[in-house]
Motif scaffolding. Structure first.
Motif, PDB file in Angstrom:
ATOM      1  N   LEU A 120       2.503 -14.057   0.468  1.00 36.96           N
ATOM      2  CA  LEU A 120       3.264 -12.989   1.115  1.00 36.96           C
ATOM      3  C   LEU A 120       2.388 -12.200   2.075  1.00 36.96           C
ATOM      4  O   LEU A 120       2.762 -11.966   3.229  1.00 36.96           O
ATOM      5  CB  LEU A 120       3.845 -12.066   0.047  1.00 36.96           C
ATOM      6  CG  LEU A 120       4.428 -10.730   0.531  1.00 36.96           C
ATOM      7  CD1 LEU A 120       5.631 -10.959   1.430  1.00 36.96           C
ATOM      8  CD2 LEU A 120       4.786  -9.838  -0.650  1.00 36.96           C
ATOM      9  N   PHE A 121       1.204 -11.792   1.622  1.00 39.54           N
ATOM     10  CA  PHE A 121       0.320 -10.986   2.463  1.00 39.54           C
ATOM     11  C   PHE A 121      -0.147 -11.766   3.690  1.00 39.54           C
ATOM     12  O   PHE A 121      -0.182 -11.220   4.804  1.00 39.54           O
ATOM     13  CB  PHE A 121      -0.894 -10.528   1.652  1.00 39.54           C
ATOM     14  CG  PHE A 121      -0.549  -9.671   0.471  1.00 39.54           C
ATOM     15  CD1 PHE A 121       0.554  -8.827   0.505  1.00 39.54           C
ATOM     16  CD2 PHE A 121      -1.305  -9.705  -0.689  1.00 39.54           C
ATOM     17  CE1 PHE A 121       0.885  -8.041  -0.586  1.00 39.54           C
ATOM     18  CE2 PHE A 121      -0.997  -8.920  -1.772  1.00 39.54           C
ATOM     19  CZ  PHE A 121       0.104  -8.083  -1.727  1.00 39.54           C
ATOM     20  N   ALA A 122      -0.500 -13.028   3.510  1.00 41.39           N
ATOM     21  CA  ALA A 122      -0.988 -13.826   4.631  1.00 41.39           C
ATOM     22  C   ALA A 122       0.114 -14.118   5.640  1.00 41.39           C
ATOM     23  O   ALA A 122      -0.117 -14.106   6.850  1.00 41.39           O
ATOM     24  CB  ALA A 122      -1.602 -15.130   4.121  1.00 41.39           C
ATOM     25  N   THR A 123       1.326 -14.364   5.151  1.00 39.66           N
ATOM     26  CA  THR A 123       2.427 -14.680   6.062  1.00 39.66           C
ATOM     27  C   THR A 123       2.771 -13.484   6.939  1.00 39.66           C
ATOM     28  O   THR A 123       2.934 -13.612   8.159  1.00 39.66           O
ATOM     29  CB  THR A 123       3.658 -15.124   5.266  1.00 39.66           C
ATOM     30  OG1 THR A 123       3.325 -16.280   4.487  1.00 39.66           O
ATOM     31  CG2 THR A 123       4.808 -15.472   6.204  1.00 39.66           C
ATOM     32  N   SER A 129       0.529 -10.432  13.547  1.00 39.60           N
ATOM     33  CA  SER A 129      -0.607 -10.440  14.469  1.00 39.60           C
ATOM     34  C   SER A 129      -0.382 -11.397  15.629  1.00 39.60           C
ATOM     35  O   SER A 129      -0.813 -11.120  16.755  1.00 39.60           O
ATOM     36  CB  SER A 129      -1.888 -10.814  13.724  1.00 39.60           C
ATOM     37  OG  SER A 129      -2.167  -9.889  12.695  1.00 39.60           O
ATOM     38  N   TYR A 130       0.275 -12.527  15.377  1.00 36.08           N
ATOM     39  CA  TYR A 130       0.530 -13.537  16.416  1.00 36.08           C
ATOM     40  C   TYR A 130       2.030 -13.792  16.473  1.00 36.08           C
ATOM     41  O   TYR A 130       2.532 -14.739  15.863  1.00 36.08           O
ATOM     42  CB  TYR A 130      -0.226 -14.827  16.116  1.00 36.08           C
ATOM     43  CG  TYR A 130      -1.721 -14.657  16.043  1.00 36.08           C
ATOM     44  CD1 TYR A 130      -2.515 -14.741  17.184  1.00 36.08           C
ATOM     45  CD2 TYR A 130      -2.353 -14.403  14.823  1.00 36.08           C
ATOM     46  CE1 TYR A 130      -3.889 -14.588  17.117  1.00 36.08           C
ATOM     47  CE2 TYR A 130      -3.725 -14.245  14.748  1.00 36.08           C
ATOM     48  CZ  TYR A 130      -4.484 -14.331  15.895  1.00 36.08           C
ATOM     49  OH  TYR A 130      -5.847 -14.165  15.822  1.00 36.08           O
ATOM     50  N   ALA A 140      -0.169 -23.477   8.918  1.00 37.76           N
ATOM     51  CA  ALA A 140      -1.567 -23.903   8.809  1.00 37.76           C
ATOM     52  C   ALA A 140      -2.503 -22.703   8.790  1.00 37.76           C
ATOM     53  O   ALA A 140      -3.518 -22.708   8.082  1.00 37.76           O
ATOM     54  CB  ALA A 140      -1.917 -24.832   9.975  1.00 37.76           C
ATOM     55  N   ALA A 141      -2.175 -21.655   9.547  1.00 31.99           N
ATOM     56  CA  ALA A 141      -3.005 -20.456   9.556  1.00 31.99           C
ATOM     57  C   ALA A 141      -2.946 -19.738   8.208  1.00 31.99           C
ATOM     58  O   ALA A 141      -3.968 -19.231   7.719  1.00 31.99           O
ATOM     59  CB  ALA A 141      -2.555 -19.525  10.681  1.00 31.99           C
ATOM     60  N   LEU A 219      -7.638 -20.508  15.300  1.00 28.96           N
ATOM     61  CA  LEU A 219      -6.267 -20.966  15.499  1.00 28.96           C
ATOM     62  C   LEU A 219      -6.135 -21.892  16.690  1.00 28.96           C
ATOM     63  O   LEU A 219      -5.193 -22.690  16.756  1.00 28.96           O
ATOM     64  CB  LEU A 219      -5.333 -19.757  15.690  1.00 28.96           C
ATOM     65  CG  LEU A 219      -5.248 -18.769  14.530  1.00 28.96           C
ATOM     66  CD1 LEU A 219      -4.281 -17.651  14.878  1.00 28.96           C
ATOM     67  CD2 LEU A 219      -4.825 -19.458  13.255  1.00 28.96           C
ATOM     68  N   ARG A 220      -7.065 -21.794  17.628  1.00 29.70           N
ATOM     69  CA  ARG A 220      -6.973 -22.627  18.829  1.00 29.70           C
ATOM     70  C   ARG A 220      -7.056 -24.114  18.479  1.00 29.70           C
ATOM     71  O   ARG A 220      -6.374 -24.941  19.074  1.00 29.70           O
ATOM     72  CB  ARG A 220      -8.086 -22.248  19.809  1.00 29.70           C
ATOM     73  CG  ARG A 220      -7.970 -22.890  21.187  1.00 29.70           C
ATOM     74  CD  ARG A 220      -9.131 -22.511  22.083  1.00 29.70           C
ATOM     75  NE  ARG A 220      -8.982 -23.053  23.422  1.00 29.70           N
ATOM     76  CZ  ARG A 220      -8.415 -22.410  24.415  1.00 29.70           C
ATOM     77  NH1 ARG A 220      -7.961 -21.187  24.221  1.00 29.70           N
ATOM     78  NH2 ARG A 220      -8.310 -22.961  25.608  1.00 29.70           N
ATOM     79  N   GLY A 221      -7.902 -24.446  17.514  1.00 25.25           N
ATOM     80  CA  GLY A 221      -8.028 -25.845  17.127  1.00 25.25           C
ATOM     81  C   GLY A 221      -6.842 -26.380  16.356  1.00 25.25           C
ATOM     82  O   GLY A 221      -6.750 -27.589  16.132  1.00 25.25           O
ATOM     83  N   MET A 222      -5.930 -25.505  15.913  1.00 27.41           N
ATOM     84  CA  MET A 222      -4.757 -25.951  15.167  1.00 27.41           C
ATOM     85  C   MET A 222      -3.589 -26.336  16.060  1.00 27.41           C
ATOM     86  O   MET A 222      -2.620 -26.920  15.587  1.00 27.41           O
ATOM     87  CB  MET A 222      -4.296 -24.844  14.201  1.00 27.41           C
ATOM     88  CG  MET A 222      -5.327 -24.453  13.172  1.00 27.41           C
ATOM     89  SD  MET A 222      -4.689 -23.153  12.085  1.00 27.41           S
ATOM     90  CE  MET A 222      -6.130 -22.869  11.049  1.00 27.41           C
TER      91      MET A 222
END
Length: 370
Positions: A120-123, A129-130, A140-141, A219-222
């Motif tokens: 929940l916190f990460a989502t 943020s993005y 993936a992030a 995140l750029r590499g994802m």
């Protein structure tokens, strides 16, 4: 000192969580030779490594760990820390070594609750943020921030390895294999659940921000594009902008064996991206990719990021029954992260007009350009 004692002393010296006070219980009763009765069962083979792994860590080690992670004033006793560091796979080992003792408490429920809280916190953190991040990249992030690998690495950094109690289990029809990384990953999740249980939801979120979200994630590499030029055309049309045009900005060594071209992509008077390459096609490809990355990786300024969980009162108890002032919250405007254009599915071959309806599944849409 007998052979069994010497084995355990040698093994205990290699394990930091085994205290010398446990040596007084040696040799274990189930390893003693029985009487000469005809129906006497043969003694079991004494395994010093398993016996040492089944012993609880010293209280001083648990207290030092609680102070190190900042939970000394949160949990009521070191028994709770010991439970958070006990994986469910340890039950089988404990039962074999101590068949007459009650089973210890494990972190099964705590790890499940902590995993949901961290998700929940990460989502909400990544999504706020993005705002333009594609759905698959956002998943993936989130996994990069709070996934099993990150939790296991964090557990090693916190010093969980010496006090972790677990047992390696093979894959069976009932459950999957339990490896050392799996047991380590359960401890940070259990610690997050302990903060939520003994403090509040906002305290658990601050715990996650300090130990998880302070890490840099690339995140750029994802983000990978199969056809960035076509994706850019559809993206510009979706936002109602002018059709993108490629322009040669700089060049050098056109007639040499190592030319360099710099191409920019413009939508009207605005430059969307820029790329270089040894050919015009390569430079145009990189310029289109750079234009898309600038859109998807647009980050909300940290002082403007507001999370939904920040509105709950900072008090112990159920979030539905809390009494106290609620924080102000202004939701950020989320961008339309999905780009739709014709595709033949997972083969990556574009077919004009195919799967262009808005009701297509998000996963199939992302397969077109990632």
């Amino acid at each position: 000192m007998g052979l069994a004692q010497r084995k355990v002393v040698t093994t205990a010296a290699k394990l930091a969580h085994v205290s010398s006070q446990h040596l007084r219980a040696l040799p274990p009763k189930h390893t003693l030779v029985p009487g000469k009765a005809a129906n006497a069962a043969p003694p079991t083979v004494f395994d010093a490594q398993s016996w040492a792994s089944a012993q609880p860590p010293p209280r001083s080690t648990l207290a030092a760990f609680a102070h190190r992670v900042g939970l000394a004033n949160v949990v009521p006793s070191t028994d709770v820390i010991q439970q958070a560091c006990t994986h469910p796979s340890f039950i089988q080992l404990f039962t074999r070594q101590h068949p007459d003792q009650p089973l210890p408490a494990t972190n099964a429920s705590l790890a499940t609750l902590g995993n949901s809280l961290l998700g929940l916190f990460a989502t909400e953190f990544v999504n706020s943020s993005y705002p333009h991040l594609p759905t698959r990249v956002m998943k993936a992030a989130v996994s990069a921030h709070v996934g099993p690998t990150t939790c296991a690495n964090l557990a090693r950094e916190l010093g969980v390895t010496p006090i972790l109690r677990w047992q390696r289990l093979p894959t069976t029809t009932a459950h999957s294999a339990v490896l050392h990384a799996d047991a380590l990953a359960s401890v940070p999740r259990a610690l997050t659940a302990l903060v939520y249980q003994y403090r509040s939801l906002r305290s658990a979120r601050r715990f996650a921000e300090r130990f998880f979200f302070s890490r840099e994630v690339d995140l750029r590499g994802m983000i990978k594009f199969r056809d960035p030029k076509q994706t850019l055309l559809e993206t510009v049309a979706k936002y109602g902008r002018e059709r993108p045009i490629s322009r040669l900005l700089k060049e050098t060594g056109r007639y040499s064996n190592s030319p360099v071209f710099v191409v920019g992509i413009f939508s009207g008077a605005d430059q969307l991206g820029e790329g270089f390459g040894s050919s015009l096609k390569m430079a145009e490809y990189r310029a289109a990719e750079d234009s898309l990355l600038r859109l998807y990786l647009t980050r909300q300024p940290p002082h403007l990021v507001q999370l939904p969980t920040s509105t709950f009162p900072d008090a112990k108890g159920s979030i539905l029954d809390l009494d106290g002032p609620e924080g102000a919250y202004s939701p950020v405007s989320l961008g339309d992260s999905e780009v739709l254009y014709g595709s033949a599915g997972r083969a990556g071959i574009r077919v004009p007009g195919a799967r262009s309806q808005e009701g297509a599944a998000a996963e199939d849409d992302l397969e077109d350009y990632i």
